[in-house]
Design an enzyme around this catalytic site. Sequence first.
Site, PDB file in Angstrom:
ATOM      1  N   TRP A  11       0.777  -1.289  -0.092  1.00  0.00           N
ATOM      2  CA  TRP A  11      -0.031  -0.026  -0.005  1.00  0.00           C
ATOM      3  C   TRP A  11       0.782   1.212  -0.075  1.00  0.00           C
ATOM      4  O   TRP A  11       0.164   2.475  -0.162  1.00  0.00           O
ATOM      5  CB  TRP A  11      -0.949   0.074   1.172  1.00  0.00           C
ATOM      6  CG  TRP A  11      -2.043  -0.977   1.037  1.00  0.00           C
ATOM      7  CD1 TRP A  11      -2.487  -1.548  -0.043  1.00  0.00           C
ATOM      8  CD2 TRP A  11      -2.891  -1.681   2.078  1.00  0.00           C
ATOM      9  NE1 TRP A  11      -3.592  -2.654   0.213  1.00  0.00           N
ATOM     10  CE2 TRP A  11      -3.879  -2.411   1.653  1.00  0.00           C
ATOM     11  CE3 TRP A  11      -3.057  -0.963   3.660  1.00  0.00           C
ATOM     12  CZ2 TRP A  11      -4.774  -3.109   2.347  1.00  0.00           C
ATOM     13  CZ3 TRP A  11      -4.048  -1.785   4.357  1.00  0.00           C
ATOM     14  CH2 TRP A  11      -4.979  -2.651   3.652  1.00  0.00           C
ATOM     15  N   HIS A  99      13.107  -2.084  -2.357  1.00  0.00           N
ATOM     16  CA  HIS A  99      12.055  -1.583  -3.096  1.00  0.00           C
ATOM     17  C   HIS A  99      12.524  -0.460  -3.727  1.00  0.00           C
ATOM     18  O   HIS A  99      13.594   0.585  -3.146  1.00  0.00           O
ATOM     19  CB  HIS A  99      10.858  -1.064  -2.437  1.00  0.00           C
ATOM     20  CG  HIS A  99       9.634  -0.864  -3.340  1.00  0.00           C
ATOM     21  ND1 HIS A  99       9.584   0.489  -4.038  1.00  0.00           N
ATOM     22  CD2 HIS A  99       8.668  -1.496  -3.967  1.00  0.00           C
ATOM     23  CE1 HIS A  99       8.566   0.541  -4.977  1.00  0.00           C
ATOM     24  NE2 HIS A  99       8.021  -0.677  -4.649  1.00  0.00           N
ATOM     25  N   GLU A 172      10.897  -6.181 -10.285  1.00  0.00           N
ATOM     26  CA  GLU A 172      10.183  -5.118 -10.259  1.00  0.00           C
ATOM     27  C   GLU A 172      11.092  -3.959 -11.245  1.00  0.00           C
ATOM     28  O   GLU A 172      11.631  -3.247 -10.998  1.00  0.00           O
ATOM     29  CB  GLU A 172       9.888  -4.460  -8.999  1.00  0.00           C
ATOM     30  CG  GLU A 172       9.020  -5.290  -8.100  1.00  0.00           C
ATOM     31  CD  GLU A 172       8.378  -4.453  -7.352  1.00  0.00           C
ATOM     32  OE1 GLU A 172       6.879  -4.380  -7.243  1.00  0.00           O
ATOM     33  OE2 GLU A 172       8.691  -3.282  -6.736  1.00  0.00           O
ATOM     34  N   GLY A 178       3.712   1.932 -11.599  1.00  0.00           N
ATOM     35  CA  GLY A 178       2.896   2.826 -11.478  1.00  0.00           C
ATOM     36  C   GLY A 178       2.678   3.354 -12.876  1.00  0.00           C
ATOM     37  O   GLY A 178       2.102   4.421 -13.014  1.00  0.00           O
TER      38      GLY A 178
HETATM   39  P1  PGA Z   1       2.474  -0.662  -8.966  1.00  0.00           P
HETATM   40  O1  PGA Z   1       3.464  -0.903  -7.786  1.00  0.00           O
HETATM   41  O2  PGA Z   1       1.426  -2.162  -9.069  1.00  0.00           O
HETATM   42  O3  PGA Z   1       1.604   0.524  -8.408  1.00  0.00           O
HETATM   43  O4  PGA Z   1       3.108  -0.606 -10.158  1.00  0.00           O
HETATM   44  C1  PGA Z   1       4.268  -2.038  -7.479  1.00  0.00           C
HETATM   45  C2  PGA Z   1       5.315  -1.656  -6.549  1.00  0.00           C
HETATM   46  O5  PGA Z   1       5.748  -0.566  -6.475  1.00  0.00           O
HETATM   47  O6  PGA Z   1       5.524  -2.691  -5.696  1.00  0.00           O
END
Ligand code: PGA
Length: 253
Positions: A11, A99, A172, A178
């Site tokens: 979140w 992250h 990722e 995003g």
């Molecule tokens: P997102 O974010 O699904 O909004 O692209 C993923 C994340 O940053 O873990």
Amino acid sequence: MLNTKIFIANWKMNKSFNESLLFVKAHMQELIKLAEHGTIILCPSFVALYPMIEFAKSYKHSLFFGAQNCSQFDQGSYTGEVDAISLYELGVTYCIVGHSERRLLFNESNSIITEKIKQLLNTGIKPIICIGETGQEYQAKQTISVIGSQLQPILEVLTTSKNLPAITLAYEPIWSIGTGVIPDNNHLAMVYEEIQKMVAKYHFNHKIDFLYGGSVDQDNTKSILNNDYINGLLIGGASLNFQKFQKIVSLQC
Ligand code: PGA
């Protein structure tokens, strides 16, 4: 359990304390049902973790709660930091580490990230480790060398740990977070094959789950999970809305 896929709701700082608590209060029964179909890990802000975990205790459930970060230090004069031991004492079982938002916005280096992983391993919290390249690095075809340099120090730490729990490793791509843009299946297959080769060199006896994160939604879930290497999803934006999150988890059944 029908399926062991992992669904992590990250979140970020998008839900307030009240909104986070309301989410579990309003949807507890449905969340319990969802957890029959996969491993559900909810990652709210630090302050919402304890009341959410306490609320969930009045139900028979198999949900998990994860932190989004922890300190690289165990205890001491580190104003504003939250230690892994305290998270463990609250009942936190997972913690996101590495992250890209922490790496880029808070200058977290590979060495800070490995220190955080050590703290988590020492307390028995399972790290959800994120790696990924920027859009520029992707364009310059540097994906493998970038994730290799992120992964190597992490794998070194894991290999020296005596208390290795199940590890979750999330690819990722930063250009996908995003943005609504996701990598094509060829890119994903190539990346996960390379990650598996890097990991294989260390001969871990422990289970490593490979996840994907970045613009996951109900329209792309099936095709992402069709990739044999991918055993779960790290979901940001689409996890904020219960119905969207429910749809994503239900799609893999
Ligand atoms: P997102 O974010 O699904 O909004 O692209 C993923 C994340 O940053 O873990």
